[in-house]
Design an enzyme around this catalytic site. Structure first.
Site, PDB file in Angstrom:
ATOM      1  N   ASP A  40       0.837  -1.210   0.000  1.00  0.00           N
ATOM      2  CA  ASP A  40       0.000   0.000   0.000  1.00  0.00           C
ATOM      3  C   ASP A  40       0.867   1.254   0.000  1.00  0.00           C
ATOM      4  OD1 ASP A  40      -2.209  -1.584  -0.001  1.00  0.00           O
ATOM      5  OD2 ASP A  40      -2.651  -1.366   2.138  1.00  0.00           O
ATOM      6  N   LYS A 119     -14.207  -6.529   6.041  1.00  0.00           N
ATOM      7  CA  LYS A 119     -13.440  -6.744   4.804  1.00  0.00           C
ATOM      8  C   LYS A 119     -12.781  -8.109   4.929  1.00  0.00           C
ATOM      9  CE  LYS A 119     -10.477  -4.564   1.445  1.00  0.00           C
ATOM     10  NZ  LYS A 119      -9.604  -5.651   1.071  1.00  0.00           N
ATOM     11  N   GLU A 181     -16.850 -13.011  -1.850  1.00  0.00           N
ATOM     12  CA  GLU A 181     -15.482 -13.311  -1.468  1.00  0.00           C
ATOM     13  C   GLU A 181     -15.392 -14.783  -1.104  1.00  0.00           C
ATOM     14  OE1 GLU A 181     -13.914 -10.560  -1.855  1.00  0.00           O
ATOM     15  OE2 GLU A 181     -11.968 -10.877  -0.897  1.00  0.00           O
ATOM     16  N   LYS A 321      -8.856  -0.012   6.767  1.00  0.00           N
ATOM     17  CA  LYS A 321      -8.045  -1.197   7.069  1.00  0.00           C
ATOM     18  C   LYS A 321      -7.638  -1.233   8.549  1.00  0.00           C
ATOM     19  CE  LYS A 321      -6.175  -3.483   4.018  1.00  0.00           C
ATOM     20  NZ  LYS A 321      -5.435  -3.291   2.787  1.00  0.00           N
ATOM     21  N   CYS A 435      15.310 -33.894   6.209  1.00  0.00           N
ATOM     22  CA  CYS A 435      16.137 -34.998   6.675  1.00  0.00           C
ATOM     23  C   CYS A 435      15.622 -36.251   5.970  1.00  0.00           C
ATOM     24  CB  CYS A 435      15.991 -35.152   8.186  1.00  0.00           C
ATOM     25  SG  CYS A 435      16.551 -36.762   8.755  1.00  0.00           S
TER      26      CYS A 435
HETATM   27  S1  IVH Z   1     -16.987  -4.666  -2.153  1.00  0.00           S
HETATM   28  C1  IVH Z   1     -16.649  -1.978  -5.579  1.00  0.00           C
HETATM   29  N1  IVH Z   1     -17.044  -5.834   0.177  1.00  0.00           N
HETATM   30  O1  IVH Z   1     -11.699  -6.229  -1.268  1.00  0.00           O
HETATM   31  C2  IVH Z   1     -16.840  -2.910  -4.490  1.00  0.00           C
HETATM   32  N2  IVH Z   1     -15.128  -6.085  -1.166  1.00  0.00           N
HETATM   33  O2  IVH Z   1     -10.036  -4.050  -2.286  1.00  0.00           O
HETATM   34  C3  IVH Z   1     -15.705  -3.806  -4.336  1.00  0.00           C
HETATM   35  N3  IVH Z   1     -13.421  -7.485  -0.190  1.00  0.00           N
HETATM   36  O3  IVH Z   1     -12.078  -6.877  -4.682  1.00  0.00           O
HETATM   37  C4  IVH Z   1     -15.959  -4.960  -3.518  1.00  0.00           C
HETATM   38  N4  IVH Z   1     -14.470  -7.963   1.651  1.00  0.00           N
HETATM   39  O4  IVH Z   1     -12.000  -8.824  -3.026  1.00  0.00           O
HETATM   40  C5  IVH Z   1     -16.349  -5.606  -0.931  1.00  0.00           C
HETATM   41  N5  IVH Z   1     -17.224  -6.859   2.254  1.00  0.00           N
HETATM   42  C6  IVH Z   1     -16.535  -6.618   1.143  1.00  0.00           C
HETATM   43  C7  IVH Z   1     -15.266  -7.150   0.935  1.00  0.00           C
HETATM   44  C8  IVH Z   1     -14.589  -6.855  -0.241  1.00  0.00           C
HETATM   45  C9  IVH Z   1     -13.376  -8.146   0.950  1.00  0.00           C
HETATM   46  C10 IVH Z   1     -12.346  -7.459  -1.190  1.00  0.00           C
HETATM   47  C11 IVH Z   1     -12.802  -7.761  -2.596  1.00  0.00           C
HETATM   48  C12 IVH Z   1     -12.446  -6.567  -3.389  1.00  0.00           C
HETATM   49  C13 IVH Z   1     -11.307  -6.017  -2.596  1.00  0.00           C
HETATM   50  C14 IVH Z   1     -11.164  -4.555  -2.889  1.00  0.00           C
END
Ligand code: IVH
Length: 676
Positions: A40, A119, A181, A321, A435
């Site tokens: 990041d 997330k 996800e 985050k 080993c």
């Molecule tokens: S929304 C435009 N909701 O984070 C909306 N994403 O950094 C995008 N992710 O590609 C997705 N938990 O893989 C959303 N509750 C959640 C999430 C989530 C994980 C991931 C997902 C996305 C990435 C974006």
């Protein structure tokens, strides 16, 4: 051009190259090298430079894309609507700035309601349902085109193959593009990594990579064995359904049999969303899966529409985050530790330090590549991180704090386990050292379990608990000791009646004439599974010949590649392994080889390609084997016949090039008839 702008240009180019590389490692190879926070930081540096120097912006910059292009193993799937990424916020102020921006664009002073969702640390997928049937499932890929992983997704229980409408639920739209996800539980992640350590494969750095790696298996039976789950969080387009908020949409999904996260909450303002974030920080460690932040999404769909998106992410959502669970401490020592199957892992012994409420004393350095790449040495100050794994890991060395020139850690050439001292070797293309002594005490229990288990000697009644006791009481030091165990010794053990002791001795006795291939398999030679044990037994016909075979002899055998050849050779070269086999033979174990097949087609190698129409492939293979022939998978100089059906593909061209005789189905049947 001025010197500064050339510098900036170089810096931008450097950052783009670095990010491209890390994208590839993360998204394509599922093997990231950088902690997310470092990635990041790089991303932000590039973003800032590009904002300050708009003339140097480029469509190809990683800041303008999502992830990396698909790795090309699965057919591509175009997403009807691009799968976007999320902007990140690292601190509370950034969330307030986000909320202020939202209200500015919407020209309102009123609080905005956000749907807050954990997330999830997983991999984003899209599922397309038509008339309620799952038609295609794909990964995100570069956002525009992903990979078709339908077969793998179908193995996940949480993915309904058909949607069903619960009573009171919304009608199911004709076509539905769901996003969610795919995640793996904490325990699933830990077991998977433990297995990979044992198999000498690189570990998954985090649950996301474990989920991604599992979902992108070429063989969906492998995916089926992994504990994957799917939680839905969005849609490609929300059409054909009358909902006005994101929360209602997610409820509709539940009404059709899809899973969403029960921890999702609607928060009436940014302040309540931040309170929710704090609650989830608290709850984080007690969840069965990893989360790495909280996503705030403007709840009203009409407002989302008005906000729209910038190139990479929607303006209506942000990922707040969590802070990494890291701490700084010192390395007291680096010691090799030997696992259940002989893998030798370097472990850093640390000055105890609290990380996220837990005292950390050891950190895994995983393997020598990691030790070298991170250049960790005794006395160094390091950053440790707890990341969903049982044992924390070393993120990096704080180089400024290194005192003097500490020595580098060297992998010992002999096994450090007391009473072992076997050779520690590293296989080509593998990160792990192991080993190779079949009698290594650290590996003894699991090796004996394997030796006595199904597919090998199959000794009835000799279960895990009993083996553990026999090893712990030092009644068994290698496989051959099994054949000296007496009923009197057994009855001394916990929960062992005279009758069962006698039964076990009988079944041990009965296992003395195993087929050679099972015996070879039981020895636990690395890379030699049941199939290869069969090939070795058939080709060499006795144990001596296998132990004495040169690498050249071995690679000369159809079906044995250089890796297996090296492993078999290495096993045979280890003195202790030969002693184990000798002791087994001395104890009266006599592996028996099947008589060699005779006849004109014995040993001939057939490769089948294309559709054989009237002759099912299984039937063809069975008949070839019945006359002593072998079935190979690829055409080489060692192939005796290519059997080509309709649409034969590249094997036919290869066979023509090598001058291999080519048969059609009828030709094969006629040839077999001469030998049957
Ligand atoms: S929304 C435009 N909701 O984070 C909306 N994403 O950094 C995008 N992710 O590609 C997705 N938990 O893989 C959303 N509750 C959640 C999430 C989530 C994980 C991931 C997902 C996305 C990435 C974006």
């Amino acid at each position: 051009m001025t010197a500064t702008s050339a510098d900036v240009q170089n810096e931008i180019a450097r950052l783009r190259r670095a990010l491209e590389r890390h994208n590839r490692l993360y998204y394509v190879e599922d093997a990231p090298e950088l902690p997310d926070a470092d990635y990041d930081a790089l991303f932000r540096q590039l973003q800032e430079l590009e904002t300050a120097h708009p003339e140097l912006r480029s469509e190809d910059s990683p800041t303008q894309r999502v992830g990396a292009p698909p790795a090309g193993r699965f057919p591509p799937v175009s997403h009807t609507h691009p799968m976007l990424s999320l902007q990140n916020a690292m601190a509370e102020e950034e969330v307030f700035e986000f909320d202020a921006r939202v209200r500015r664009i919407l020209e309102t002073e009123d609080p905005i309601a956000y749907l807050t969702e954990p997330k999830l640390d997983g991999i984003a997928v899209e599922l397309v349902y038509e008339q309620g049937q799952l038609v295609v499932g794909s990964t995100r890929g570069d956002g525009a085109t992903g990979e078709d992983v339908t077969a793998n997704l179908r193995t996940i229980e949480a993915v309904p193959l058909t949607l069903t409408r619960a009573s009171g639920a919304h009608p199911i739209p004709q076509r539905l593009e769901i996003r969610g996800e795919v995640i793996i539980s904490r325990t699933g992640f830990q077991t998977l990594n433990a297995d990979r350590d044992e198999q000498g494969q690189p570990r998954f750095a985090n649950p996301r990579n474990a989920a991604a790696g599992s979902l992108r298996q070429l063989d969906s039976r492998m995916t089926a064995q992994r504990p994957l789950d799917l939680l839905c969080h969005g849609a490609g387009a929300i059409e054909g359904i009358s909902v006005t908020t994101h929360a209602e949409f997610l409820d509709a999904l539940v009404g059709w049999g899809l899973k969403t996260n029960p921890l999702n909450r609607v928060c009436e303002s940014v302040e309540t969303a931040i309170t929710r974030y704090r609650d989830l920080v608290e709850a984080r460690d007690s969840l069965p899966y990893e989360i790495d932040g909280v996503v705030l999404k403007v709840n009203e769909l009409a407002l989302q529409e008005r906000l729209g998106q910038v190139s990479r992410s929607p303006r209506w959502a942000i990922a707040y985050k969590f802070k990494a669970q890291q701490a700084e401490t010192k390395v007291r020592n680096i010691v090799p530790s030997v696992g259940r199957l002989g893998t030798v892992t370097p472990i850093a012994e640390l000055e105890p330090v609290a990380v996220g409420g837990v005292t950390v004393r050891n950190a895994s350095l995983h393997n020598m590549d990691e030790v070298e790449r991170k250049d960790v040495r005794v006395g160094d100050t390091i950053i440790v991180e707890r990341a969903g794994d049982v044992i924390p890991y070393v993120v990096r060395v704080v180089r400024e704090k290194r005192v003097g020139r500490p020595r580098k850690f060297k992998m010992p050439s002999r096994c450090p386990v007391p009473d072992c001292g076997g050779h520690v070797v590293r296989e080509e293309d593998e990160a792990a050292y192991r080993c190779i002594n079949a009698a290594c005490p650290a590996q003894l229990k699991s090796r004996i379990r394997h030796f006595a288990g199904r597919g090998a000697l199959d000794i009835d009644g000799l279960g895990e608990k009993l083996i553990d006791q026999l090893v712990e009481k030092a009644l068994i030091r290698d496989f051959s000791d099994l054949y000296h165990v007496t009923a009197e010794q057994l009855v001394e053990l916990e929960r062992m009646a005279a009758k069962s002791a006698a039964n076990i001795v009988t079944s041990i006795e009965r296992s003395k004439t195993p087929p050679l291939d099972r015996f070879v398999y039981g020895l636990g030679i690395r890379h030699v599974g049941e199939h290869l044990a069969g090939i070795l037994a058939e080709e060499f016909r006795n144990m001596d010949a296998i132990l004495n075979a040169t690498e050249e002899d071995l690679v000369g055998v159809h079906g044995i590649g250089p890796e297996v050849a090296a492993s078999v050779r290495r096993f045979g070269a280890e003195r202790t392994n030969r002693q184990v086999v000798e002791r087994l033979l001395a104890a009266g174990v006599t592996p028996r080889a099947e008589p060699a097949p005779t006849g004109v087609l014995a040993g001939k190698v057939f490769v089948l390609t294309g559709s054989l129409e009237d002759l099912p492939r299984g039937e063809a293979e069975r008949r070839i084997k019945a006359v002593g022939g072998k079935v190979g998978s690829s055409v080489s100089k060692k192939t005796d016949y290519l059997v080509a059906g309709a649409d034969p593909g590249s094997k036919l061209a290869k066979a023509e090039k090598l001058g291999t005789p080519i048969l059609d189905a009828a030709g094969l049947v006629a040839l077999l008839a001469t030998a049957e």
